[in-house]
Design an enzyme around this catalytic site. Structure first.
Site, PDB file in Angstrom:
ATOM      1  N   LEU A   1       0.842  -1.211   0.000  1.00  0.00           N
ATOM      2  CA  LEU A   1       0.000   0.000   0.000  1.00  0.00           C
ATOM      3  C   LEU A   1       0.867   1.247   0.000  1.00  0.00           C
ATOM      4  O   LEU A   1       0.411   2.347  -0.293  1.00  0.00           O
ATOM      5  CB  LEU A   1      -0.906   0.007   1.228  1.00  0.00           C
ATOM      6  CG  LEU A   1      -1.918  -1.126   1.293  1.00  0.00           C
ATOM      7  CD1 LEU A   1      -2.636  -1.129   2.634  1.00  0.00           C
ATOM      8  CD2 LEU A   1      -2.907  -1.009   0.150  1.00  0.00           C
TER       9      LEU A   1
ATOM     10  N   GLN B   1       7.315   5.989   7.566  1.00  0.00           N
ATOM     11  CA  GLN B   1       8.424   6.124   8.511  1.00  0.00           C
ATOM     12  C   GLN B   1       8.964   4.773   8.961  1.00  0.00           C
ATOM     13  O   GLN B   1      10.125   4.610   9.258  1.00  0.00           O
ATOM     14  CB  GLN B   1       7.818   6.811   9.741  1.00  0.00           C
ATOM     15  CG  GLN B   1       8.792   7.285  10.752  1.00  0.00           C
ATOM     16  CD  GLN B   1       8.852   8.793  10.752  1.00  0.00           C
ATOM     17  OE1 GLN B   1       8.219   9.433   9.930  1.00  0.00           O
ATOM     18  NE2 GLN B   1       9.611   9.349  11.622  1.00  0.00           N
TER      19      GLN B   1
ATOM     20  N   ASP C   1       0.162  13.419  16.550  1.00  0.00           N
ATOM     21  CA  ASP C   1       0.548  13.724  15.159  1.00  0.00           C
ATOM     22  C   ASP C   1      -0.685  13.743  14.260  1.00  0.00           C
ATOM     23  O   ASP C   1      -0.720  13.109  13.208  1.00  0.00           O
ATOM     24  CB  ASP C   1       1.589  12.725  14.638  1.00  0.00           C
ATOM     25  CG  ASP C   1       2.262  13.241  13.358  1.00  0.00           C
ATOM     26  OD1 ASP C   1       3.141  12.542  12.825  1.00  0.00           O
ATOM     27  OD2 ASP C   1       1.887  14.327  12.876  1.00  0.00           O
TER      28      ASP C   1
ATOM     29  N   ASN D   1      -2.327  11.559   8.306  1.00  0.00           N
ATOM     30  CA  ASN D   1      -2.545  10.472   9.270  1.00  0.00           C
ATOM     31  C   ASN D   1      -4.024  10.174   9.485  1.00  0.00           C
ATOM     32  O   ASN D   1      -4.397   9.594  10.506  1.00  0.00           O
ATOM     33  CB  ASN D   1      -1.861  10.823  10.604  1.00  0.00           C
ATOM     34  CG  ASN D   1      -0.351  10.736  10.486  1.00  0.00           C
ATOM     35  OD1 ASN D   1       0.175   9.950   9.705  1.00  0.00           O
ATOM     36  ND2 ASN D   1       0.351  11.597  11.203  1.00  0.00           N
TER      37      ASN D   1
HETATM   38  C1  LIG Z   1      -7.373   4.456  -6.099  1.00  0.00           C
HETATM   39  N1  LIG Z   1      -6.282   4.733  -5.197  1.00  0.00           N
HETATM   40  C2  LIG Z   1      -5.097   3.957  -5.629  1.00  0.00           C
HETATM   41  C3  LIG Z   1      -3.942   4.266  -4.735  1.00  0.00           C
HETATM   42  N2  LIG Z   1      -4.318   3.988  -3.336  1.00  0.00           N
HETATM   43  C4  LIG Z   1      -3.601   3.160  -2.599  1.00  0.00           C
HETATM   44  O1  LIG Z   1      -2.641   2.617  -3.078  1.00  0.00           O
HETATM   45  C5  LIG Z   1      -3.923   2.928  -1.160  1.00  0.00           C
HETATM   46  C6  LIG Z   1      -5.074   2.267  -0.790  1.00  0.00           C
HETATM   47  C7  LIG Z   1      -5.339   2.019   0.558  1.00  0.00           C
HETATM   48  C8  LIG Z   1      -4.431   2.429   1.544  1.00  0.00           C
HETATM   49  N3  LIG Z   1      -4.753   2.148   2.873  1.00  0.00           N
HETATM   50  C9  LIG Z   1      -3.953   2.219   3.975  1.00  0.00           C
HETATM   51  N4  LIG Z   1      -2.676   2.646   3.902  1.00  0.00           N
HETATM   52  C10 LIG Z   1      -1.957   2.721   5.054  1.00  0.00           C
HETATM   53  C11 LIG Z   1      -0.595   3.248   4.949  1.00  0.00           C
HETATM   54  C12 LIG Z   1       0.124   3.154   3.735  1.00  0.00           C
HETATM   55  C13 LIG Z   1       1.409   3.661   3.702  1.00  0.00           C
HETATM   56  C14 LIG Z   1       1.994   4.299   4.808  1.00  0.00           C
HETATM   57  C15 LIG Z   1       1.230   4.403   5.981  1.00  0.00           C
HETATM   58  N5  LIG Z   1       1.656   5.064   7.113  1.00  0.00           N
HETATM   59  C16 LIG Z   1       2.760   4.835   7.812  1.00  0.00           C
HETATM   60  O2  LIG Z   1       3.526   3.999   7.441  1.00  0.00           O
HETATM   61  C17 LIG Z   1       2.995   5.668   9.023  1.00  0.00           C
HETATM   62  C18 LIG Z   1       1.953   6.315   9.658  1.00  0.00           C
HETATM   63  C19 LIG Z   1       2.184   7.122  10.778  1.00  0.00           C
HETATM   64  C20 LIG Z   1       3.447   7.288  11.290  1.00  0.00           C
HETATM   65  C21 LIG Z   1       3.717   8.156  12.488  1.00  0.00           C
HETATM   66  C22 LIG Z   1       4.874   9.092  12.190  1.00  0.00           C
HETATM   67  C23 LIG Z   1       2.503   9.003  12.836  1.00  0.00           C
HETATM   68  C24 LIG Z   1       4.027   7.318  13.696  1.00  0.00           C
HETATM   69  C25 LIG Z   1       4.504   6.630  10.658  1.00  0.00           C
HETATM   70  C26 LIG Z   1       4.281   5.822   9.535  1.00  0.00           C
HETATM   71  C27 LIG Z   1      -0.030   3.887   6.057  1.00  0.00           C
HETATM   72  C28 LIG Z   1      -2.469   2.369   6.308  1.00  0.00           C
HETATM   73  N6  LIG Z   1      -3.760   1.942   6.348  1.00  0.00           N
HETATM   74  C29 LIG Z   1      -4.530   1.549   7.411  1.00  0.00           C
HETATM   75  C30 LIG Z   1      -5.755   1.246   6.896  1.00  0.00           C
HETATM   76  N7  LIG Z   1      -5.758   1.406   5.554  1.00  0.00           N
HETATM   77  C31 LIG Z   1      -4.507   1.844   5.225  1.00  0.00           C
HETATM   78  C32 LIG Z   1      -3.273   3.090   1.169  1.00  0.00           C
HETATM   79  C33 LIG Z   1      -3.020   3.343  -0.168  1.00  0.00           C
HETATM   80  C34 LIG Z   1      -5.509   4.681  -2.854  1.00  0.00           C
HETATM   81  C35 LIG Z   1      -6.648   4.387  -3.805  1.00  0.00           C
END
Ligand SMILES: CN1CCN(C(=O)c2ccc(Nc3nc(-c4cccc(NC(=O)c5ccc(C(C)(C)C)cc5)c4)cn4ccnc34)cc2)CC1
Length: 285
Positions: free
Chosen positions: A32, A36, A147, A152
């Site tokens: 996905l 960090q 944060d 987020n």
């Molecule tokens: C049509 N579009 C195509 C592209 N797209 C996607 O690829 C896409 C689809 C669904 C996604 N869903 C989620 N994506 C994530 C996700 C993806 C990448 C990075 C992260 N976040 C992190 O890695 C992260 C978050 C917070 C922190 C702190 C600094 C606050 C501690 C550190 C690191 C989360 C978490 N989720 C929890 C529940 N659902 C998701 C993410 C991306 C969205 C839809």
């Protein structure tokens, strides 16, 4: 004595810590993105439950402290919080398993859909109200996010918006992120008392919420544009606040401004914000 008349040990059943997820029940799917902490993948839990799985890169977080906190986090349940299902902590890297949100981060969603969202005050306000409801629940639980920002928050089907990664910032080991002088510290979402004393509270979350509202009503612009962190710190200390976005009614901007009162106690609670925003929302109908 025969087993049938020995009392059942009190720990029976507790050995299956309910916050511990068996990796054998998890099927990892497409990536996905990465943040960090390392890679995040979509996953299927017990064959049918859609999940997001954060695979925590070694050395990025204090894992034992986090695993302890996970027990508390799994108890935080609200329709506007991304639900923590549990952790896989018996191997490295550890996995953090949450409910899946199919449209990704609110920030990317705003930027990707600017054309259809811009000017749709009702929808933008509804997104802000959903985040406010999730934050009002955390406030009631005396739980500080630390944060809060559009990056987020996550978007699911039917424009559902949920707050993610609440409290996770406490376990990040990178002091470029944790110290207010660090390059990764979210300066543009921080109030004076956090910039000066890293004094986090639900009222510092309220300041960040005001900046999140600004992000929503600008469809994902960067607050303070290309200003350097030192310039933003200087402006915030002097009481200079973000300008009203063009797509934002004066009464909505008034709510944002209250979130940016210099003194934390002068800022509204999330509970009060929820009331104010629903009054504005009714006024729009
Ligand atoms: C049509 N579009 C195509 C592209 N797209 C996607 O690829 C896409 C689809 C669904 C996604 N869903 C989620 N994506 C994530 C996700 C993806 C990448 C990075 C992260 N976040 C992190 O890695 C992260 C978050 C917070 C922190 C702190 C600094 C606050 C501690 C550190 C690191 C989360 C978490 N989720 C929890 C529940 N659902 C998701 C993410 C991306 C969205 C839809």
């Amino acid at each position: 004595a025969s087993p049938c008349d020995r009392p059942v040990p009190a720990t029976a059943g507790l050995s299956h810590d309910k916050w511990e997820i068996d990796p054998a029940e998890l099927m990892l799917l497409e990536e996905l993105g990465s943040g960090q902490f390392g890679v995040v993948r979509r996953g299927k839990w017990r064959g049918s439950i859609d999940t997001a799985v954060k695979m925590m890169k070694e050395g990025t977080m204090s894992e034992d402290d986090f695993i302890e906190e996970a027990k508390v986090m799994t108890k935080l349940q609200h329709q506007n919080l991304v639900q923590l299902y549990g952790v896989c902590s018996k191997h490295r890297p550890i996995y953090i398993v949450t409910e899946y949100m199919k449209h990704g981060s609110l920030l990317n969603y705003l930027r990707r859909h600017e054309a259809t969202l811009d000017g749709n005050i009702g929808l933008l306000l509804d997104m802000c109200i959903q985040v406010c409801k999730g934050m009002a629940y955390l406030e009631r639980q005396n739980y500080i996010h630390r944060d809060l920002a559009a990056r987020n928050c996550l978007v699911g089907s039917e424009n559902v918006v949920k707050v993610a990664d609440f409290g996770l910032a406490r376990y990040v080991l990178d002091d470029q992120y944790t110290s207010s002088g660090g390059t990764k510290f979210p300066i543009k979402w921080a109030p004076p008392e956090v910039l000066n004393y890293t004094r986090f509270s639900s009222k510092s979350d309220v300041w960040a919420y005001g900046v999140l509202m600004w992000e929503v009503f600008t469809c994902g612009k960067m607050p303070y544009g290309r200003l350097k962190n030192t310039e933003v710190v200087d402006r915030v200390q002097r009481g200079v606040i973000l300008e009203r976005p063009k797509a934002c009614h004066k009464e909505i901007y008034e709510v944002m401004r209250k979130c940016w009162c210099h003194c934390p106690e002068d800022r509204p609670s999330f509970r009060a914000l929820k009331e104010q925003l629903s009054v504005v929302s009714q006024g729009l109908l």
